[in-house]
Enzyme design. Structure first.
Site, PDB file in Angstrom:
ATOM      1  N   THR A 119       4.865   5.866   2.056  1.00  0.00           N
ATOM      2  CA  THR A 119       4.667   7.263   3.006  1.00  0.00           C
ATOM      3  C   THR A 119       5.030   7.106   4.402  1.00  0.00           C
ATOM      4  O   THR A 119       5.905   6.626   4.713  1.00  0.00           O
ATOM      5  CB  THR A 119       3.123   7.561   2.339  1.00  0.00           C
ATOM      6  OG1 THR A 119       2.277   6.820   3.198  1.00  0.00           O
ATOM      7  CG2 THR A 119       3.108   7.553   0.945  1.00  0.00           C
ATOM      8  N   GLU A 137       0.737   3.018   1.616  1.00  0.00           N
ATOM      9  CA  GLU A 137       0.388   4.490   2.015  1.00  0.00           C
ATOM     10  C   GLU A 137       0.384   4.268   3.747  1.00  0.00           C
ATOM     11  O   GLU A 137       0.777   3.365   4.389  1.00  0.00           O
ATOM     12  CB  GLU A 137      -1.232   4.900   1.545  1.00  0.00           C
ATOM     13  CG  GLU A 137      -1.127   5.641   0.656  1.00  0.00           C
ATOM     14  CD  GLU A 137      -0.989   7.217   1.221  1.00  0.00           C
ATOM     15  OE1 GLU A 137      -0.364   7.402   2.235  1.00  0.00           O
ATOM     16  OE2 GLU A 137      -1.429   8.097   0.517  1.00  0.00           O
ATOM     17  N   HIS A 138       0.095   5.585   4.305  1.00  0.00           N
ATOM     18  CA  HIS A 138       0.175   5.691   5.754  1.00  0.00           C
ATOM     19  C   HIS A 138      -0.411   4.742   6.593  1.00  0.00           C
ATOM     20  O   HIS A 138      -1.452   4.082   6.250  1.00  0.00           O
ATOM     21  CB  HIS A 138      -0.486   7.332   6.112  1.00  0.00           C
ATOM     22  CG  HIS A 138      -1.941   7.344   5.711  1.00  0.00           C
ATOM     23  ND1 HIS A 138      -2.751   6.906   6.716  1.00  0.00           N
ATOM     24  CD2 HIS A 138      -2.618   7.571   4.744  1.00  0.00           C
ATOM     25  CE1 HIS A 138      -4.119   7.192   6.147  1.00  0.00           C
ATOM     26  NE2 HIS A 138      -3.886   7.271   4.748  1.00  0.00           N
ATOM     27  N   ASP A 139       0.236   4.391   7.835  1.00  0.00           N
ATOM     28  CA  ASP A 139      -0.322   3.507   8.999  1.00  0.00           C
ATOM     29  C   ASP A 139      -0.567   2.012   8.508  1.00  0.00           C
ATOM     30  O   ASP A 139      -1.503   1.448   9.019  1.00  0.00           O
ATOM     31  CB  ASP A 139      -1.779   4.323   9.233  1.00  0.00           C
ATOM     32  CG  ASP A 139      -1.422   5.538   9.988  1.00  0.00           C
ATOM     33  OD1 ASP A 139      -0.562   5.716  10.879  1.00  0.00           O
ATOM     34  OD2 ASP A 139      -2.115   6.743   9.369  1.00  0.00           O
ATOM     35  N   ASN A 157      -4.000   2.332   6.388  1.00  0.00           N
ATOM     36  CA  ASN A 157      -4.624   1.646   7.396  1.00  0.00           C
ATOM     37  C   ASN A 157      -5.134   0.496   6.981  1.00  0.00           C
ATOM     38  O   ASN A 157      -6.295  -0.153   7.144  1.00  0.00           O
ATOM     39  CB  ASN A 157      -5.984   2.402   7.812  1.00  0.00           C
ATOM     40  CG  ASN A 157      -5.657   3.573   8.769  1.00  0.00           C
ATOM     41  OD1 ASN A 157      -4.928   3.520   9.793  1.00  0.00           O
ATOM     42  ND2 ASN A 157      -5.970   4.795   8.308  1.00  0.00           N
TER      43      ASN A 157
END
Ligand code: UDP
Length: 216
Positions: A119, A137-139, A157
């Protein structure tokens, strides 16, 4: 002639070479695509020649490009060093249906198999392997020589350090901004594990919730 090779003529390599072939077909340049293996078991696999590394290197070429398709990250790093010292370039293998959203940076030589999703706002190091149906996923921040078996769910994260192996179907719980869940360098996450908290370096975790494996 552009010479292109997949290093490793076993399970991983056989899944990766057809993806590379598809990329090259779209490229419209003359190329030769083979397997390279230090122990070539047969001359031909799935219609492609299997050469030793030395044989491949000695062929006349306008350029030489390789992708190390071997799941063991320590072997992968060793072979990368060998290729670097011979001036061989690395290329990324990416299935045509990989989804990648915004601000994703990936180091050299990655393998992104079919149905992988990355993402947004993600950093990934060198020679990452994301096997089929894995997502990031993000970050997330992922180090060098990290290996995802099929179906890894890496939520937002999360920091994964160098040489981590994540087994098939493992789920890693998301961290928080400024407080990532960290999988330490060289850790091994067993298949199907549900990782709910950070994992120290060089530790094997298994189960739900994932716990360090008891020493036998
Ligand atoms: N291999 C190699 N050089 C090395 C180590 C391994 O060419 O220094 C080859 C090995 O001969 C085998 C492949 O890499 O063909 C690894 O296959 P394996 O089934 O162990 O792993 P996978 O394909 O699942 O990553």
């Amino acid at each position: 002639m552009k010479r292109v090779a997949i290093f490793g003529a076993s399970g991983c390599g056989r899944g990766v070479l057809p993806l590379a072939r598809k990329q090259l077909e779209a490229d419209n340049r003359e190329y030769d695509l083979v397997f390279v293996d230090d122990r070539p078991g047969s001359e031909l696999i799935n219609g492609h020649q299997v050469l030793s590394y030395e044989e491949w290197l000695s062929q006349p070429a306008s350029s030489q490009h390789i992708n190390i398709a071997i799941a063991n990250s320590v072997i992968r790093e060793r072979l990368v060093e060998r290729c670097v010292s011979d001036g061989v370039q690395f290329f990324q293998v990416r299935a045509s249906n990989v989804v990648e959203l915004d601000d994703v940076k990936i180091g050299d030589g990655a393998i992104l198999c079919p149905f992988v999703t990355l993402t947004s706002n993600i950093r990934i190091g060198k020679h990452f392997h994301a096997n089929i149906y894995s997502y990031v996923e993000h970050d997330c921040v992922i180090g060098d020589y990290v290996t995802f078996a099929p179906g890894v769910k890496c939520n937002g994260n999360i920091h994964i350090e160098d040489h981590v192996y994540v087994g098939s179907g493992a789920v890693i719980k998301q961290g928080a901004p400024g407080r990532p869940l960290v999988i330490g360098r060289g850790a091994f996450v067993g298949m199907g594990a549900v990782v709910t908290k950070s994992v120290p370096p060089n530790t094997t975790v298994v189960g739900n919730p994932a716990r360090p494996m008891e020493k036998a």
